[in-house]
Enzyme design. Structure first.
Site, mmCIF file in Angstrom:
data_model
loop_
_atom_site.group_PDB
_atom_site.id
_atom_site.type_symbol
_atom_site.label_atom_id
_atom_site.label_comp_id
_atom_site.label_asym_id
_atom_site.label_seq_id
_atom_site.Cartn_x
_atom_site.Cartn_y
_atom_site.Cartn_z
ATOM 1 N N THR A 105 34.174 13.226 21.027
ATOM 2 C CA THR A 105 32.909 13.172 21.744
ATOM 3 C C THR A 105 31.774 13.669 20.859
ATOM 4 O O THR A 105 31.998 14.344 19.847
ATOM 5 C CB THR A 105 32.966 14.038 23.013
ATOM 6 O OG1 THR A 105 33.089 15.426 22.631
ATOM 7 C CG2 THR A 105 34.166 13.662 23.888
ATOM 8 N N LYS A 124 33.069 34.482 29.920
ATOM 9 C CA LYS A 124 33.110 35.911 30.239
ATOM 10 C C LYS A 124 34.452 36.288 30.870
ATOM 11 O O LYS A 124 34.960 35.580 31.732
ATOM 12 C CB LYS A 124 31.967 36.269 31.184
ATOM 13 C CG LYS A 124 30.584 36.080 30.557
ATOM 14 C CD LYS A 124 29.482 36.452 31.525
ATOM 15 C CE LYS A 124 28.110 36.267 30.883
ATOM 16 N NZ LYS A 124 27.005 36.597 31.812
ATOM 17 N N ASP A 168 35.784 13.231 39.323
ATOM 18 C CA ASP A 168 34.748 14.230 39.057
ATOM 19 C C ASP A 168 33.882 14.309 40.306
ATOM 20 O O ASP A 168 33.924 13.409 41.151
ATOM 21 C CB ASP A 168 33.908 13.847 37.829
ATOM 22 C CG ASP A 168 33.329 15.063 37.112
ATOM 23 O OD1 ASP A 168 32.695 15.900 37.797
ATOM 24 O OD2 ASP A 168 33.502 15.186 35.890
ATOM 25 N N ASP A 205 36.882 16.756 45.019
ATOM 26 C CA ASP A 205 37.602 17.866 44.400
ATOM 27 C C ASP A 205 39.006 17.398 44.024
ATOM 28 O O ASP A 205 39.794 16.984 44.880
ATOM 29 C CB ASP A 205 37.668 19.031 45.387
ATOM 30 C CG ASP A 205 38.437 20.230 44.846
ATOM 31 O OD1 ASP A 205 38.782 20.229 43.647
ATOM 32 O OD2 ASP A 205 38.676 21.171 45.621
ATOM 33 N N GLU A 264 42.851 11.519 35.283
ATOM 34 C CA GLU A 264 41.910 12.272 34.459
ATOM 35 C C GLU A 264 41.073 13.157 35.365
ATOM 36 O O GLU A 264 40.404 12.670 36.283
ATOM 37 C CB GLU A 264 40.998 11.356 33.647
ATOM 38 C CG GLU A 264 40.032 12.141 32.774
ATOM 39 C CD GLU A 264 39.217 11.277 31.825
ATOM 40 O OE1 GLU A 264 38.525 11.851 30.972
ATOM 41 O OE2 GLU A 264 39.275 10.045 31.948
ATOM 42 N N ASP A 294 37.648 23.389 23.236
ATOM 43 C CA ASP A 294 37.032 23.855 21.992
ATOM 44 C C ASP A 294 36.819 25.368 22.024
ATOM 45 O O ASP A 294 36.046 25.905 21.236
ATOM 46 C CB ASP A 294 35.699 23.137 21.737
ATOM 47 C CG ASP A 294 34.697 23.342 22.856
ATOM 48 O OD1 ASP A 294 35.065 23.936 23.897
ATOM 49 O OD2 ASP A 294 33.535 22.909 22.703
ATOM 50 N N PHE A 317 29.651 15.948 21.648
ATOM 51 C CA PHE A 317 29.668 17.404 21.758
ATOM 52 C C PHE A 317 30.717 17.994 20.824
ATOM 53 O O PHE A 317 30.479 18.987 20.129
ATOM 54 C CB PHE A 317 29.961 17.789 23.209
ATOM 55 C CG PHE A 317 30.040 19.268 23.445
ATOM 56 C CD1 PHE A 317 28.897 20.022 23.630
ATOM 57 C CD2 PHE A 317 31.270 19.916 23.484
ATOM 58 C CE1 PHE A 317 28.971 21.389 23.848
ATOM 59 C CE2 PHE A 317 31.360 21.275 23.696
ATOM 60 C CZ PHE A 317 30.195 22.015 23.880
ATOM 61 N N GLU A 318 31.878 17.362 20.785
ATOM 62 C CA GLU A 318 32.970 17.824 19.930
ATOM 63 C C GLU A 318 32.590 17.714 18.460
ATOM 64 O O GLU A 318 32.834 18.636 17.665
ATOM 65 C CB GLU A 318 34.203 16.977 20.221
ATOM 66 C CG GLU A 318 35.458 17.358 19.480
ATOM 67 C CD GLU A 318 36.624 16.469 19.857
ATOM 68 O OE1 GLU A 318 37.681 16.604 19.218
ATOM 69 O OE2 GLU A 318 36.493 15.643 20.786
ATOM 70 N N ASP A 364 35.724 23.697 31.883
ATOM 71 C CA ASP A 364 34.840 24.851 31.701
ATOM 72 C C ASP A 364 35.661 26.062 31.256
ATOM 73 O O ASP A 364 36.591 26.473 31.941
ATOM 74 C CB ASP A 364 34.131 25.153 33.016
ATOM 75 C CG ASP A 364 32.964 26.119 32.858
ATOM 76 O OD1 ASP A 364 33.046 27.010 31.987
ATOM 77 O OD2 ASP A 364 31.975 25.988 33.599
#
Length: 238
Positions: free
Chosen positions: A216, A149, A95, A122, A70, A181, A218-219, A145
């Site tokens: 989640t 832009k 992470d 990383d 993951e 998303d 957020f989701e 992420d």
């Protein structure tokens, strides 16, 4: 689709494109006392330090269960829940952000989970140097992420050079599961994965959310606001 060598890449893969890939962006964040305490007390049990040589994942987990990588787990709530739902699968969660690492370690301890190991490094370097070819049964990258832009799209993680690094680590029959998303990023993900002859989409385009992936907060908030979520699940066929 046809079988191709493990180092197969799309025709448009940029020559010499390697070290510019990064799996993270550094950001300022506050570490709580509980998160720091989890790192201090639980790392030896559930953390794996980076090494620049291939690692034996079965030895690190103490099991020969299927292994899932993951990349990017935020605060770790979904990671812990997936591990709870799939106790016969091992998860290597990577992470770089301290608060998330501490929080996931805390959740591992609170939920008595034995099938997660955590790395704070990383992920690109881990993939390049530490994971053996054919060592993974699956790869999860949820809500990377999107870099909204257009001038920042080159910073997106899901691009052909990075997928080319991941593919040799997957066993034949192993899968890559992505979720986002951001619709335009979902389209890019679909294009990138579809460009590899040795990856096969498990759906016509976007996949139903697998039962193991929890929604989640957020989701859920995004869905209430009318935002979509797109899952993609591709299987390695050669």
């Amino acid at each position: 689709m046809t079988d191709t060598p493990e180092n197969q890449t799309p025709n448009d893969l940029p020559a010499g494109h390697s070290r510019s890939i990064r799996s993270f962006v550094l950001r300022q964040s506050h570490m709580t006392a509980a998160q720091q305490r989890a790192i201090d007390t639980l790392w030896d049990s559930f953390g794996i330090d980076y090494q620049a040589t291939p690692a034996d994942l079965d030895a690190r987990f103490g099991s020969s269960r299927p292994k899932i990588l993951e990349i990017g787990f935020g605060m770790g709530m979904a990671s812990a829940e997936i591990a709870r739902r799939l106790p016969e699968t091992d998860f290597l969660a990577i992470d770089v952000h301290g608060p998330g690492v501490g929080n996931l370690l805390k959740l591992i301890n609170e939920n008595h989970l034995e099938n997660i190991r955590v790395m704070r490094h990383d992920a690109v370097e881990v993939v390049e140097n530490m994971l053996q070819d054919g060592s993974l049964d699956g790869i999860h990258i949820f809500f990377p992420d999107p870099w909204h832009k257009k001038r920042h799209h080159k910073r997106r993680l899901i691009q052909a050079p990075f997928i080319a690094k991941l593919l040799p680590k997957l066993k034949t029959g192993g899968y890559i599961h992505l979720a986002t998303d951001w619709e335009e990023y979902a389209q890019q993900m679909l294009e990138v994965l579809s460009s590899f002859d040795n990856l096969q989409n498990t759906a016509a385009d976007y996949a139903p959310t697998p039962d193991y992936r929890p929604e989640t907060k957020f989701e859920a908030r995004g869905k209430r606001l009318g935002h979509g979520v797109w899952d993609l699940v591709f299987k390695r066929i050669g």
